[in-house]
Design a protein around this motif. Sequence first.
Motif, mmCIF file in Angstrom:
data_model
loop_
_atom_site.group_PDB
_atom_site.id
_atom_site.type_symbol
_atom_site.label_atom_id
_atom_site.label_comp_id
_atom_site.label_asym_id
_atom_site.label_seq_id
_atom_site.Cartn_x
_atom_site.Cartn_y
_atom_site.Cartn_z
ATOM 1 N N LYS A 140 0.844 -1.208 0.000
ATOM 2 C CA LYS A 140 0.000 0.000 0.000
ATOM 3 C C LYS A 140 0.874 1.251 0.000
ATOM 4 C CE LYS A 140 -4.053 1.892 2.414
ATOM 5 N NZ LYS A 140 -3.663 3.191 2.927
ATOM 6 N N LYS A 141 1.921 1.234 0.823
ATOM 7 C CA LYS A 141 2.836 2.377 0.917
ATOM 8 C C LYS A 141 3.568 2.578 -0.403
ATOM 9 C CE LYS A 141 4.935 5.247 3.943
ATOM 10 N NZ LYS A 141 4.295 6.155 4.872
ATOM 11 N N GLU A 163 1.353 4.034 -2.985
ATOM 12 C CA GLU A 163 1.123 5.473 -2.752
ATOM 13 C C GLU A 163 2.317 6.309 -3.218
ATOM 14 O OE1 GLU A 163 0.486 5.882 1.448
ATOM 15 O OE2 GLU A 163 -1.468 4.876 1.383
ATOM 16 N N LYS A 164 3.522 5.809 -2.957
ATOM 17 C CA LYS A 164 4.729 6.607 -3.157
ATOM 18 C C LYS A 164 5.417 6.395 -4.503
ATOM 19 C CE LYS A 164 4.489 8.281 1.058
ATOM 20 N NZ LYS A 164 4.233 9.694 1.323
ATOM 21 N N ARG A 165 5.449 5.131 -4.953
ATOM 22 C CA ARG A 165 6.121 4.853 -6.237
ATOM 23 C C ARG A 165 5.559 3.565 -6.836
ATOM 24 N NH1 ARG A 165 10.737 2.707 -8.777
ATOM 25 N NH2 ARG A 165 11.308 4.060 -10.516
ATOM 26 N N PRO A 166 4.304 3.641 -7.348
ATOM 27 C CA PRO A 166 3.606 2.435 -7.805
ATOM 28 C C PRO A 166 4.336 1.650 -8.887
ATOM 29 C CG PRO A 166 2.453 4.437 -8.501
ATOM 30 C CD PRO A 166 3.491 4.854 -7.526
ATOM 31 N N GLU A 167 5.127 2.350 -9.722
ATOM 32 C CA GLU A 167 5.830 1.649 -10.813
ATOM 33 C C GLU A 167 6.851 0.634 -10.291
ATOM 34 O OE1 GLU A 167 7.780 5.850 -10.687
ATOM 35 O OE2 GLU A 167 5.912 4.859 -10.097
ATOM 36 N N ALA A 168 7.243 0.764 -9.020
ATOM 37 C CA ALA A 168 8.227 -0.157 -8.442
ATOM 38 C C ALA A 168 7.714 -1.595 -8.421
ATOM 39 C CB ALA A 168 8.601 0.282 -7.027
ATOM 40 N N ILE A 169 6.391 -1.764 -8.266
ATOM 41 C CA ILE A 169 5.804 -3.117 -8.241
ATOM 42 C C ILE A 169 5.960 -3.779 -9.601
ATOM 43 C CG2 ILE A 169 3.647 -4.459 -7.965
ATOM 44 C CD1 ILE A 169 4.548 -3.331 -5.280
ATOM 45 N N LYS A 170 5.642 -3.015 -10.659
ATOM 46 C CA LYS A 170 5.747 -3.565 -12.014
ATOM 47 C C LYS A 170 7.206 -3.836 -12.372
ATOM 48 C CE LYS A 170 3.890 -3.230 -16.618
ATOM 49 N NZ LYS A 170 3.117 -2.461 -17.599
ATOM 50 N N VAL A 202 4.057 -7.203 -12.762
ATOM 51 C CA VAL A 202 2.591 -7.251 -12.675
ATOM 52 C C VAL A 202 2.041 -5.839 -12.478
ATOM 53 C CG1 VAL A 202 2.595 -9.579 -11.665
ATOM 54 C CG2 VAL A 202 2.482 -7.607 -10.146
ATOM 55 N N GLU A 203 0.834 -5.636 -12.971
ATOM 56 C CA GLU A 203 0.163 -4.351 -12.739
ATOM 57 C C GLU A 203 -0.412 -4.365 -11.329
ATOM 58 O OE1 GLU A 203 -0.053 -1.590 -14.356
ATOM 59 O OE2 GLU A 203 0.841 -2.225 -16.271
ATOM 60 N N PRO A 204 -0.063 -3.377 -10.491
ATOM 61 C CA PRO A 204 -0.631 -3.370 -9.143
ATOM 62 C C PRO A 204 -2.122 -3.055 -9.163
ATOM 63 C CG PRO A 204 0.697 -1.399 -9.507
ATOM 64 C CD PRO A 204 0.866 -2.256 -10.719
ATOM 65 N N SER A 205 -2.841 -3.659 -8.244
ATOM 66 C CA SER A 205 -4.276 -3.393 -8.078
ATOM 67 C C SER A 205 -4.431 -2.316 -7.002
ATOM 68 C CB SER A 205 -4.970 -4.679 -7.638
ATOM 69 O OG SER A 205 -6.197 -4.403 -7.030
ATOM 70 N N GLN A 206 -5.588 -1.696 -6.940
ATOM 71 C CA GLN A 206 -5.875 -0.756 -5.851
ATOM 72 C C GLN A 206 -5.904 -1.488 -4.511
ATOM 73 O OE1 GLN A 206 -6.234 2.727 -5.851
ATOM 74 N NE2 GLN A 206 -5.348 2.394 -7.875
ATOM 75 N N ASP A 207 -6.211 -2.781 -4.588
ATOM 76 C CA ASP A 207 -6.290 -3.616 -3.390
ATOM 77 C C ASP A 207 -4.932 -4.306 -3.172
ATOM 78 O OD1 ASP A 207 -6.803 -5.437 -1.416
ATOM 79 O OD2 ASP A 207 -8.198 -6.659 -2.587
ATOM 80 N N TYR A 263 -3.999 -6.682 -1.277
ATOM 81 C CA TYR A 263 -4.084 -8.150 -1.219
ATOM 82 C C TYR A 263 -4.113 -8.732 -2.635
ATOM 83 C CZ TYR A 263 -5.434 -12.862 0.185
ATOM 84 O OH TYR A 263 -5.448 -14.227 0.384
ATOM 85 N N GLU A 264 -4.869 -8.074 -3.515
ATOM 86 C CA GLU A 264 -4.954 -8.526 -4.915
ATOM 87 C C GLU A 264 -3.580 -8.396 -5.585
ATOM 88 O OE1 GLU A 264 -6.096 -9.985 -8.477
ATOM 89 O OE2 GLU A 264 -7.288 -10.095 -6.627
ATOM 90 N N THR A 265 -2.867 -7.314 -5.277
ATOM 91 C CA THR A 265 -1.497 -7.123 -5.815
ATOM 92 C C THR A 265 -0.595 -8.260 -5.349
ATOM 93 O OG1 THR A 265 -1.776 -4.720 -5.807
ATOM 94 C CG2 THR A 265 0.479 -5.536 -5.922
ATOM 95 N N LEU A 266 -0.691 -8.588 -4.070
ATOM 96 C CA LEU A 266 0.108 -9.676 -3.496
ATOM 97 C C LEU A 266 -0.204 -11.001 -4.209
ATOM 98 C CD1 LEU A 266 2.180 -9.875 -1.177
ATOM 99 C CD2 LEU A 266 0.303 -10.444 0.360
ATOM 100 N N LYS A 267 -1.496 -11.207 -4.478
ATOM 101 C CA LYS A 267 -1.940 -12.423 -5.169
ATOM 102 C C LYS A 267 -1.362 -12.485 -6.586
ATOM 103 C CE LYS A 267 -6.258 -14.909 -5.824
ATOM 104 N NZ LYS A 267 -7.700 -14.751 -5.909
ATOM 105 N N ARG A 268 -1.364 -11.327 -7.266
ATOM 106 C CA ARG A 268 -0.810 -11.268 -8.633
ATOM 107 C C ARG A 268 0.693 -11.570 -8.631
ATOM 108 N NH1 ARG A 268 -3.782 -5.754 -11.025
ATOM 109 N NH2 ARG A 268 -5.921 -6.542 -10.773
ATOM 110 N N ILE A 269 1.369 -11.064 -7.605
ATOM 111 C CA ILE A 269 2.815 -11.321 -7.484
ATOM 112 C C ILE A 269 3.047 -12.821 -7.272
ATOM 113 C CG2 ILE A 269 4.884 -10.936 -6.043
ATOM 114 C CD1 ILE A 269 3.727 -8.071 -5.473
#
Length: 259
Positions: A194-195, A198-205, A210-215, A217-223
């Motif tokens: 979540k943090k 908020e601060k640097r969403p492109e870091a997840i991709k 994977v494209e991060p979700s607003q949720d 938990y869903e992002t974690l699941k995609r990972i």
Amino acid sequence: MEKPREWLREKSIAKKILSKSDVIFEVIDARIPFETRNSVVEKLAKERNKRLFIIMNKVDLVPESFAKKVKKEIEKEVPVILFSAHKSTGKREIENLIRKLSKENRLIKIGVLGYPNVGKSSVINKLKGKKVATTSPKPGMTRGEQLVKLAPNVFLIDTPGIITLEFQEDLALKGSWIPEKLEQPVEIAQKLIKKIQEKRPEAIKESYGVEPSQDPYETLKRIGERLNYRVSGGEVDIDRTAKKVLWDWIKGNIKAYWI
């Protein structure tokens, strides 16, 4: 949530090192500089009139403009040296400071303090030019204190990480708590995601493709799906995924940073 039992011991270590030291090097993590400043250490240093310098380590993990902005802000209170143990950035600046201290014609002890995993031992090894302090991505690997000679009359005191009065969750988000020791790794990994979102969403991709979700938990699941972490039955192993994300944060594999 239970506070780490060790905090009283850690605070007493901080007090002991501060009383033995003439100068304090507080090592912080450039990715989360304000979160890894230790208010207890800084307050004790001020009360005891110790000369305090902040060594902002891991600057190779953040843009130069970000590091300079943080330095300018912190230097309103404390001198800052931008450092990278990995790339030797700031080594000469610290060496010049040590040379200056060595001219004081007396024994000078420098206490090196900071949270677990900010890179205290890496800083010491870089200054010494060889491995004299234990380094590991596992927070809390330094056991007890040791003296490291830098000049005929200048010594560094290496110390265990100082965790003071915080909850496991706060320490985990600082990268200062081993994920396997957490009671709720999934919950904490979600807070970290979540943090980051908020601060640097492109870091997840960048890290997981994977494209991060607003949720979170869903992002974690995609990972977990991308990493193919499965439990029997084919469901995503969310616990293993959470620990992997937390370890990637500790190791600097997720390129996120914030003030």
